[in-house]
Design an enzyme around this catalytic site. Structure first.
Site, PDB file in Angstrom:
ATOM      1  N   ASP A  65      43.404 -18.772   0.228  1.00  8.32           N
ATOM      2  CA  ASP A  65      43.142 -20.196   0.431  1.00  8.32           C
ATOM      3  C   ASP A  65      42.782 -20.797  -0.923  1.00  8.32           C
ATOM      4  OD1 ASP A  65      42.267 -22.724   1.061  1.00  8.32           O
ATOM      5  OD2 ASP A  65      40.822 -22.086   2.592  1.00  8.32           O
ATOM      6  N   ASN A  92      52.239 -27.390  -5.100  1.00  6.28           N
ATOM      7  CA  ASN A  92      52.932 -27.893  -3.917  1.00  6.28           C
ATOM      8  C   ASN A  92      52.057 -27.919  -2.671  1.00  6.28           C
ATOM      9  OD1 ASN A  92      55.367 -28.339  -2.030  1.00  6.28           O
ATOM     10  ND2 ASN A  92      54.560 -26.356  -1.344  1.00  6.28           N
ATOM     11  N   TYR A 156      45.694 -39.959   3.016  1.00  2.24           N
ATOM     12  CA  TYR A 156      46.735 -39.086   2.463  1.00  2.24           C
ATOM     13  C   TYR A 156      47.413 -39.772   1.277  1.00  2.24           C
ATOM     14  CZ  TYR A 156      51.347 -36.972   1.977  1.00  2.24           C
ATOM     15  OH  TYR A 156      52.482 -36.409   1.467  1.00  2.24           O
ATOM     16  N   ALA A 158      46.263 -42.044  -0.627  1.00  2.00           N
ATOM     17  CA  ALA A 158      45.331 -42.131  -1.754  1.00  2.00           C
ATOM     18  C   ALA A 158      45.270 -40.820  -2.530  1.00  2.00           C
ATOM     19  CB  ALA A 158      43.941 -42.512  -1.252  1.00  2.00           C
ATOM     20  N   LYS A 160      47.695 -38.721  -2.892  1.00  2.00           N
ATOM     21  CA  LYS A 160      48.929 -38.596  -3.655  1.00  2.00           C
ATOM     22  C   LYS A 160      48.972 -39.579  -4.820  1.00  2.00           C
ATOM     23  CE  LYS A 160      50.622 -35.125  -1.506  1.00  2.00           C
ATOM     24  NZ  LYS A 160      50.719 -33.829  -2.217  1.00  2.00           N
TER      25      LYS A 160
END
Length: 255
Positions: A65, A92, A156, A158, A160
Site C-alpha cells: 500500500d 499512476n 477528486y 482538486a 488532480k
C-alpha cells in the site's frame, strides 16, 4: 494490451509503475516491458499483480500500500536492489470518489489526498537521487478533470489539479538536473476505477454511455491508448519536453 511502442526504446531502463494491477497501470507496465524496460509493478493486491507479471517476463511486482508508512521508500529500494537503477517513475495509482459537497465526508477527502497527492510526492522524493543519476523521468497521471470542473466529484478533481501543479513545479525545480517531469491526463477510460469508487457495474456502464455521448470522438479510451502516451512522455527522444500535461480525452476538454 500493448501501447504499440514496439522498438526496444527503453532497453536497459528500469521503470516503476504504481497501480499496476489493472487498467492503465497494467497496460503501462506491459508497454514498458515490451519496449525493453525492466518494470516493477506496484499495487495493493497481490493476485492482480501476479496476473500483470504473467503478461511479460520483464515485469516484477511488489504488493504494498503506497500510502503506508515507509512504503514509498520501500518501493524505490526494491527496484534499486533488483536492477541497480531507476529511470522512470510512473505515478499512476489513484482513486476517485463521487461525492457532492452536501455529502462531503472527511475520511473520503483525506483518503483521496493521501493516495492521489501525498503518495506520489513521497515516491518522487524517494526516487529523485536515482533519477538524477539516470537523467530520468517522472510521469504523473492526472485527469481531464484536473483542469475542468467535475460537479459531484470536486474533491477528486482538486487532487488532480494538485497533481498538475506538482508536475509543473517539479519540472522547473529539476530541469537543470536533467530530470524531466510530465503528466498524462486521460479522459474517461474503460477501467475498474468506478467499481472501486463504489458504483455498481450498471451505474458505471451508464456513466460511460453518458460520457461517450459527450466526447467529440464518441469513444471511451482503452488503457493501452493511455499507456502509449505515458511512454511517449518518457521517451528519451523527447528530452526537451518537461512540465507538460498531455490531455488524452477525445476532445472532451474542448467543449
Amino acid at each position: 494490451m500493448s501501447a504499440d511502442h514496439s522498438a526496444l526504446t527503453f532497453a536497459g531502463h528500469v521503470a516503476v509503475v504504481t497501480g499496476a494491477g489493472s487498467g492503465i497501470g497494467r497496460a503501462t507496465a506491459v508497454a514498458f516491458a515490451e519496449a525493453g524496460a525492466q518494470v516493477l509493478g506496484v499495487g495493493r493486491r497481490e493476485a492482480p499483480l501476479k496476473e500483470t507479471a504473467a503478461l511479460h517476463p520483464r515485469i516484477g511486482v511488489l504488493a504494498i500500500d503506497v500510502c503506508g508508512e515507509g512504503a514509498p521508500a520501500e518501493v524505490i529500494r526494491t527496484a534499486v536492489r533488483r536492477w541497480g537503477r531507476i529511470d522512470h517513475l510512473v505515478n499512476n495509482a489513484g482513486a476517485t470518489a463521487v461525492m457532492r459537497l452536501a455529502d462531503t465526508d472527511e475520511q473520503t477527502v483525506t483518503n483521496l489526498l493521501a493516495l492521489n497527492v501525498v503518495a506520489p510526492s513521497l515516491l518522487a522524493h524517494a526516487a529523485l537521487p536515482h533519477l538524477r543519476e539516470t537523467s530520468g523521468t517522472i510521469i504523473n497521471l492526472s485527469s481531464t478533470y484536473g483542469h475542468r470542473p467535475m460537479p459531484g466529484g470536486a474533491h477528486y478533481a482538486a487532487t488532480k489539479a494538485a497533481v498538475e501543479q506538482l508536475t509543473r513545479s517539479w519540472a522547473l525545480e529539476l530541469a537543470e538536473e536533467g530530470v524531466r517531469v510530465n503528466a498524462v491526463a486521460p479522459g474517461p477510460t474503460r477501467t475498474d476505477v468506478m467499481l472501486h469508487a463504489g458504483l455498481t457495474p450498471e451505474t458505471a456502464d451508464d456513466m460511460y454511455a453518458y460520457e461517450r455521448d459527450r466526447i467529440p470522438t464518441h469513444r471511451i479510451a482503452s488503457p493501452a491508448e493511455i499507456a502509449h502516451w505515458v511512454l511517449r512522455m518518457a521517451d528519451p527522444a523527447g528530452r526537451h519536453a518537461t512540465g507538460q500535461v498531455v490531455t488524452v480525452d477525445g476532445g472532451l476538454e474542448l467543449i
